[in-house]
Design an enzyme around this catalytic site. Structure first.
Site, short mmCIF file in Angstrom:
data_model
loop_
_atom_site.label_atom_id
_atom_site.label_comp_id
_atom_site.label_asym_id
_atom_site.label_seq_id
_atom_site.Cartn_x
_atom_site.Cartn_y
_atom_site.Cartn_z
N SER A 141 0.87 -1.18 0.00
CA SER A 141 0.00 0.00 0.00
C SER A 141 0.90 1.23 0.00
CB SER A 141 -0.87 0.02 1.25
OG SER A 141 -1.49 1.29 1.40
N TYR A 183 -1.26 -0.40 10.25
CA TYR A 183 -1.49 -0.93 8.89
C TYR A 183 -0.33 -0.52 7.99
CZ TYR A 183 -3.59 -1.26 4.21
OH TYR A 183 -3.82 -1.52 2.88
P1 NAP Z 1 -11.46 -5.98 0.66
O1 NAP Z 1 -12.40 -5.44 -0.37
O2 NAP Z 1 -11.71 -5.69 2.10
O3 NAP Z 1 -11.35 -7.56 0.44
C1 NAP Z 1 -10.54 -8.28 1.31
C2 NAP Z 1 -10.53 -9.74 0.89
O4 NAP Z 1 -9.65 -10.42 1.78
C3 NAP Z 1 -11.87 -10.42 0.98
O5 NAP Z 1 -11.95 -11.34 -0.09
C4 NAP Z 1 -11.80 -11.16 2.33
O6 NAP Z 1 -12.58 -12.35 2.31
C5 NAP Z 1 -10.33 -11.52 2.36
N1 NAP Z 1 -9.78 -11.73 3.68
C6 NAP Z 1 -9.84 -10.92 4.76
N2 NAP Z 1 -9.19 -11.47 5.79
C7 NAP Z 1 -8.68 -12.66 5.34
C8 NAP Z 1 -7.93 -13.69 5.93
N3 NAP Z 1 -7.54 -13.62 7.22
N4 NAP Z 1 -7.62 -14.78 5.17
C9 NAP Z 1 -8.02 -14.86 3.87
N5 NAP Z 1 -8.74 -13.92 3.28
C10 NAP Z 1 -9.07 -12.82 4.00
O7 NAP Z 1 -9.96 -5.49 0.37
P2 NAP Z 1 -9.30 -4.78 -0.92
O8 NAP Z 1 -9.55 -3.33 -0.84
O9 NAP Z 1 -9.64 -5.52 -2.14
O10 NAP Z 1 -7.74 -4.96 -0.57
C11 NAP Z 1 -6.97 -6.04 -1.05
C12 NAP Z 1 -5.52 -5.80 -0.69
O11 NAP Z 1 -5.09 -4.55 -1.23
C13 NAP Z 1 -5.25 -5.73 0.81
O12 NAP Z 1 -4.01 -6.35 1.10
C14 NAP Z 1 -5.16 -4.26 1.09
O13 NAP Z 1 -4.40 -3.96 2.21
C15 NAP Z 1 -4.53 -3.77 -0.20
N6 NAP Z 1 -4.80 -2.34 -0.45
C16 NAP Z 1 -6.07 -1.88 -0.63
C17 NAP Z 1 -6.27 -0.52 -0.84
C18 NAP Z 1 -7.64 0.07 -1.03
O14 NAP Z 1 -7.78 1.32 -1.00
N7 NAP Z 1 -8.69 -0.71 -1.26
C19 NAP Z 1 -5.19 0.36 -0.85
C20 NAP Z 1 -3.90 -0.16 -0.65
C21 NAP Z 1 -3.72 -1.50 -0.46
P3 NAP Z 1 -14.02 -12.49 3.07
O15 NAP Z 1 -14.83 -11.31 2.65
O16 NAP Z 1 -14.56 -13.79 2.60
O17 NAP Z 1 -13.68 -12.47 4.53
#
Ligand code: NAP
Length: 255
Positions: free
Chosen positions: A150, A164
């Site tokens: 991130s 985080y």
């Molecule tokens: P999200 O929409 O919250 O989705 C998270 C996913 O991770 C869901 O499929 C959830 O599954 C799964 N998950 C959560 N805890 C888990 C665990 N302990 N074991 C296995 N699966 C787990 O997140 P996102 O925004 O797509 O983010 C994805 C990645 O990108 C993350 O690493 C995040 O830190 C990074 N990121 C995101 C952003 C942003 O602005 N969105 C920015 C920078 C980095 P369930 O729903 O089935 O629990």
């Protein structure tokens, strides 16, 4: 098939692929020729919908429930892939969590343990299992790993979630270290550093409108989409990126 680095089917494991960036990666990579293991924790129906989208692209898919912070569950997930899918050729360490806004002087040990167990230890352990299967040192045919970091790793997340940000700083260091460790073993390791992307993760941190309320912080003045991140991930996994390892690519609208 645009994935030209292997002649036979190989499986890509995407952790946290039931929604958001992970789901976009799963579908885009299926379109590029990967069979996909769709990992999730809670939402089986959403994960199965993503698996169906992979099958609609003509590839094999399996939805696998496992908390990446739970070593036994994670080992069972890899065993299922070994048994039911083509050999593992790629891993996207995407599963990650935020938490409610909190300053460091408000942080609890329980919060830190959950954050680092999922974001950092899960990435380490999944990568360990992938290296054991893909490294030429272990008789494997090589592969690629992409980690989701991130831009918080650069910015520090002050007043919001320094924990985080620090967990993602660990991912950046891990990416460089593992890339160099396995560079002669047929495995490339890279990371993508998203900025503010419009997914459900902000609601899980208690701020459902964060992506659209934060546009003033973004030089391009808009949040990114999950698919814009997935495009970079898919490129890093592909043979087009065959000389790229240890790289960290910002997909952040300039943030
Ligand atoms: P999200 O929409 O919250 O989705 C998270 C996913 O991770 C869901 O499929 C959830 O599954 C799964 N998950 C959560 N805890 C888990 C665990 N302990 N074991 C296995 N699966 C787990 O997140 P996102 O925004 O797509 O983010 C994805 C990645 O990108 C993350 O690493 C995040 O830190 C990074 N990121 C995101 C952003 C942003 O602005 N969105 C920015 C920078 C980095 P369930 O729903 O089935 O629990």
């Amino acid at each position: 098939m645009s994935r030209s680095h292997v002649g036979t089917s190989r499986t890509l494991l995407v952790t946290g692929a039931s929604r958001g960036i992970g789901a976009a990666v799963a579908v885009r990579c299926a379109q590029a020729g990967w069979d996909v293991a769709v990992n999730y924790t809670r939402d089986a129906a959403a994960a199965e919908r993503v698996a169906q989208a992979v099958r609609s692209a003509g590839r094999q898919a399996v939805a696998l429930q496992a908390d990446v912070a739970n070593e036994a569950a994670l080992m069972a997930m890899f065993a299922r892939i070994d048994a039911d899918m083509p050999p593992l050729g790629g891993l996207v360490n995407n599963a990650g969590v935020v938490d409610a806004m909190a300053r460091v002087d408000e942080t609890t040990l329980a919060r830190l343990q959950r954050m680092f167990a999922i974001n950092v230890f899960g990435t380490f352990l999944c990568s360990r299992e992938a290296v054991r299967r893909m490294s030429s040192r272990h008789g494997g045919n090589g592969g690629a790993i992409v980690n989701l970091s991130s831009v918080a790793a650069k910015l520090g997340g002050p007043g919001w979630y320094v924990d985080y940000a620090a967990s993602k700083g660990a991912i950046d260091t891990f990416t460089v270290g593992l890339a160099r460790e396995v560079a002669t073993e047929g495995i490339r390791v890279n990371a993508v550093r998203p900025g503010i992307i419009d997914t459900d993760i902000h609601a899980s941190g208690g701020q459902p409108d964060r992506a659209h309320q934060s546009t003033a912080l973004i030089p391009m003045q808009r949040p990114g989409t999950a698919d814009e991140v997935a495009e970079a991930v898919q490129w890093l996994l592909s043979d087009a990126a065959r000389y790229t390892t240890g790289a960290i690519i910002d997909v952040s609208g300039g943030r």
